[in-house]
Design an enzyme around this catalytic site. Sequence first.
Site, PDB file in Angstrom:
ATOM      1  N   TRP A  59      60.236  -6.758  22.121  1.00 26.02           N
ATOM      2  CA  TRP A  59      61.242  -5.709  21.951  1.00 26.02           C
ATOM      3  C   TRP A  59      62.126  -5.518  23.180  1.00 26.02           C
ATOM      4  CZ3 TRP A  59      60.298  -2.645  25.994  1.00 26.02           C
ATOM      5  CH2 TRP A  59      58.996  -2.642  26.504  1.00 26.02           C
ATOM      6  N   ASN A  60      61.729  -6.058  24.346  1.00 26.76           N
ATOM      7  CA  ASN A  60      62.471  -5.682  25.563  1.00 26.76           C
ATOM      8  C   ASN A  60      63.846  -6.338  25.653  1.00 26.76           C
ATOM      9  OD1 ASN A  60      61.235  -8.146  26.044  1.00 26.76           O
ATOM     10  ND2 ASN A  60      60.853  -7.738  28.204  1.00 26.76           N
ATOM     11  N   LYS A  99      59.275 -13.566  13.411  1.00 24.90           N
ATOM     12  CA  LYS A  99      58.807 -12.185  13.294  1.00 24.90           C
ATOM     13  C   LYS A  99      59.202 -11.435  14.562  1.00 24.90           C
ATOM     14  CE  LYS A  99      55.334 -10.102  14.719  1.00 24.90           C
ATOM     15  NZ  LYS A  99      56.059  -8.874  15.120  1.00 24.90           N
ATOM     16  N   PRO A 100      60.098 -10.446  14.433  1.00 24.13           N
ATOM     17  CA  PRO A 100      60.504  -9.693  15.621  1.00 24.13           C
ATOM     18  C   PRO A 100      59.479  -8.590  15.914  1.00 24.13           C
ATOM     19  CG  PRO A 100      61.672  -8.851  13.719  1.00 24.13           C
ATOM     20  CD  PRO A 100      60.774  -9.951  13.210  1.00 24.13           C
ATOM     21  N   ALA A 101      59.619  -7.968  17.080  1.00 28.63           N
ATOM     22  CA  ALA A 101      58.728  -6.858  17.430  1.00 28.63           C
ATOM     23  C   ALA A 101      58.957  -5.692  16.479  1.00 28.63           C
ATOM     24  CB  ALA A 101      59.002  -6.423  18.867  1.00 28.63           C
ATOM     25  N   GLY A 154      55.845 -12.601  24.775  1.00 31.55           N
ATOM     26  CA  GLY A 154      55.159 -11.310  24.732  1.00 31.55           C
ATOM     27  C   GLY A 154      54.095 -11.253  25.809  1.00 31.55           C
ATOM     28  N   SER A 155      53.070 -10.473  25.558  1.00 26.11           N
ATOM     29  CA  SER A 155      52.065 -10.254  26.595  1.00 26.11           C
ATOM     30  C   SER A 155      51.089 -11.432  26.688  1.00 26.11           C
ATOM     31  CB  SER A 155      51.292  -8.973  26.279  1.00 26.11           C
ATOM     32  OG  SER A 155      50.644  -9.111  25.040  1.00 26.11           O
ATOM     33  N   GLU A 208      55.949 -17.672  26.493  1.00 30.63           N
ATOM     34  CA  GLU A 208      56.606 -16.961  27.602  1.00 30.63           C
ATOM     35  C   GLU A 208      55.856 -15.645  27.737  1.00 30.63           C
ATOM     36  OE1 GLU A 208      58.757 -17.985  29.578  1.00 30.63           O
ATOM     37  OE2 GLU A 208      59.675 -19.683  28.548  1.00 30.63           O
ATOM     38  N   LEU A 209      55.031 -15.525  28.762  1.00 29.30           N
ATOM     39  CA  LEU A 209      54.116 -14.383  28.802  1.00 29.30           C
ATOM     40  C   LEU A 209      54.425 -13.451  29.969  1.00 29.30           C
ATOM     41  CD1 LEU A 209      50.954 -16.476  27.854  1.00 29.30           C
ATOM     42  CD2 LEU A 209      52.606 -15.367  26.355  1.00 29.30           C
ATOM     43  N   CYS A 236      59.798  -9.231  32.113  1.00 24.63           N
ATOM     44  CA  CYS A 236      58.674 -10.023  32.644  1.00 24.63           C
ATOM     45  C   CYS A 236      59.006 -10.594  34.013  1.00 24.63           C
ATOM     46  CB  CYS A 236      58.280 -11.106  31.659  1.00 24.63           C
ATOM     47  SG  CYS A 236      59.688 -11.993  31.025  1.00 24.63           S
ATOM     48  N   GLU A 260      50.684  -5.802  35.371  1.00 25.32           N
ATOM     49  CA  GLU A 260      52.125  -5.769  35.158  1.00 25.32           C
ATOM     50  C   GLU A 260      52.521  -4.302  34.892  1.00 25.32           C
ATOM     51  OE1 GLU A 260      53.312  -8.025  31.715  1.00 25.32           O
ATOM     52  OE2 GLU A 260      55.202  -8.580  32.649  1.00 25.32           O
TER      53      GLU A 260
HETATM   54  P1  ADP Z   1      54.222  -5.901  24.343  1.00 26.57           P
HETATM   55  O1  ADP Z   1      53.045  -5.397  25.088  1.00 26.57           O
HETATM   56  O2  ADP Z   1      55.366  -6.261  25.183  1.00 26.57           O
HETATM   57  O3  ADP Z   1      54.590  -5.121  23.115  1.00 26.57           O
HETATM   58  P2  ADP Z   1      53.006  -7.848  22.663  1.00 26.57           P
HETATM   59  O4  ADP Z   1      52.463  -9.156  23.110  1.00 26.57           O
HETATM   60  O5  ADP Z   1      52.051  -6.853  22.102  1.00 26.57           O
HETATM   61  O6  ADP Z   1      53.799  -7.326  23.904  1.00 26.57           O
HETATM   62  O7  ADP Z   1      54.153  -8.050  21.604  1.00 26.57           O
HETATM   63  C1  ADP Z   1      55.048  -9.127  21.593  1.00 26.57           C
HETATM   64  C2  ADP Z   1      55.212  -9.609  20.186  1.00 26.57           C
HETATM   65  O8  ADP Z   1      53.940 -10.053  19.730  1.00 26.57           O
HETATM   66  C3  ADP Z   1      55.670  -8.555  19.182  1.00 26.57           C
HETATM   67  O9  ADP Z   1      56.517  -9.161  18.223  1.00 26.57           O
HETATM   68  C4  ADP Z   1      54.372  -8.126  18.521  1.00 26.57           C
HETATM   69  O10 ADP Z   1      54.555  -7.641  17.226  1.00 26.57           O
HETATM   70  C5  ADP Z   1      53.643  -9.463  18.489  1.00 26.57           C
HETATM   71  N1  ADP Z   1      52.184  -9.374  18.349  1.00 26.57           N
HETATM   72  C6  ADP Z   1      51.331  -8.502  18.920  1.00 26.57           C
HETATM   73  N2  ADP Z   1      50.074  -8.756  18.522  1.00 26.57           N
HETATM   74  C7  ADP Z   1      50.125  -9.826  17.678  1.00 26.57           C
HETATM   75  C8  ADP Z   1      49.169 -10.587  16.922  1.00 26.57           C
HETATM   76  N3  ADP Z   1      47.880 -10.324  16.970  1.00 26.57           N
HETATM   77  N4  ADP Z   1      49.625 -11.608  16.149  1.00 26.57           N
HETATM   78  C9  ADP Z   1      50.937 -11.908  16.115  1.00 26.57           C
HETATM   79  N5  ADP Z   1      51.874 -11.242  16.796  1.00 26.57           N
HETATM   80  C10 ADP Z   1      51.481 -10.221  17.572  1.00 26.57           C
END
Ligand code: ADP
Length: 473
Positions: free
Chosen positions: A142-143, A166-168, A220-221, A242-243, A276, A377
């Site tokens: 989402w950032n 699949k977006p956030a 994402g994370s 990209e973490l 990040c 972080e």
């Molecule tokens: P943040 O902490 O920045 O929200 P996330 O890693 O939780 O980072 O989220 C980044 C993306 O990963 C988002 O699109 C979120 O919906 C997706 N996401 C989070 N958990 C899962 C999962 N178990 N399977 C697939 N996508 C996921």
Amino acid sequence: MLINGEWLNDTRAFPVFNPATGEEIGQVADGTAQDAARAVDAASAALPAWMNETAYARSAVLDRAYQLMLEQQRELAELMTREQGKPLKASMNEVKYAADFLLWFAEEAKRVYGETIPSARSDQRFLVQKQAVGVVAAVTPWNYPVSMLTRKLGPALAAGCTVVLKPAESTPLCAIAVFKIFEEAGLPSGVANLVTASDPKPIGEVFCTHPAVRKLTFTGSTPVGKHLAQACAPQLKRVSMELGGHAPFIVYDDADPVHAAKGVSLVKFLNTGQACISPNRIFVQRRILDPFLETLQTRVGGMQAGDGMDPANSIGPLINEAAIDKVDRQVQDAVSHGATLLAGGSRLTEGGLDRGCFYDATLLSDVTPEMLIYREETFGPVAAVVPFDDEDDVIAMANDTDYGLAAYIYTQNLARALRTFEQLQFGIIGINDINPTSAAAPFGGMKESGLGREGAREGIEEYLETKLGGLSI
Ligand code: ADP
């Protein structure tokens, strides 16, 4: 949701909120595992035709999408500010950055070169071609809710892959706007599919287990990235990751402390620290600590938080309550372990800010390795300064993290700059520069910050297989 060229709005929906006001700004289709599987099937059916298009035809679609995105820059930026919170000027910059990936990969599409290799046998020739990996599943954060999409869609589509994205869950409206642009640009049905969902897990599960998906690209994370990479391992799906990061920002005593402090104040608070590559540990050599802190304190103290639609505000909201709690926990922990609080340090609630998720721009000094903020972080508007004495020490301290995404070095000494650059275990290093990112430059991390690179020449390689032909003549 967009599956096989059809927008689905009549399904179960979930709300989207403005993080600055708490106001509901839209309802979005809530996709299920079945929707994800249908989207993968659509991408799979669309693959042969898209792969066999000429690179010139794929390039033309990306180029049209680039033009459309620039034409809609203001509209998209306003949507981004309402949905994600960043100040409008930053949203405008992000849309431009996002569009740059479309242009860059429209160009790279035409430069997917193969090679011929001499053989040791006189009757043999080796021919090497690059070919699209196949169906790509993409998960985005989402950032940076527009540029993180184009950084994946651009190269994947240029290479001839078809995609399900699949977006956030906090920023699906920006994703819908991006997919509308691709539709308007003439992308054939099924080539790029969008699955919005309030619960990412079942969608992720389909992405990692559906046999037609050949590659997963994720931003994402780190914990979620590791989980998805593991889930992709049984079928050996390719992954790009990209973490998270924990960027050191090293200011040596031969640098101009005022210039360096201005640099930190700009990059640290960009997107309210929700990046990040945001500096997480600001190492300052002790001899210039005072003038550095003085400048930074004045700058941080003068930052105004509020709704990003008002140009007076340089600090937007954090994305949600959980983000506020995490930032506050790190600040309280640092102060209780002896850090000096020089600005901010609490949630903002006055003047209507209680409706959103606002945290005051914060400056901490005397941060030490025992504190949470030194390892975790932050993803918030907190600058953490760590004094140091010696070059070797600071390099060891900077590398003392599982992350390896971005780092920054400020020095006027060229030899020192190069020595530090070569010893830092990070994928992106700014040297007297706070913005080492561009569609033309490879973005990605070492260690637990990720796998693969986005943007640049490397960006398209992530979506290509190498195919060897050995010919007897
Ligand atoms: P943040 O902490 O920045 O929200 P996330 O890693 O939780 O980072 O989220 C980044 C993306 O990963 C988002 O699109 C979120 O919906 C997706 N996401 C989070 N958990 C899962 C999962 N178990 N399977 C697939 N996508 C996921």
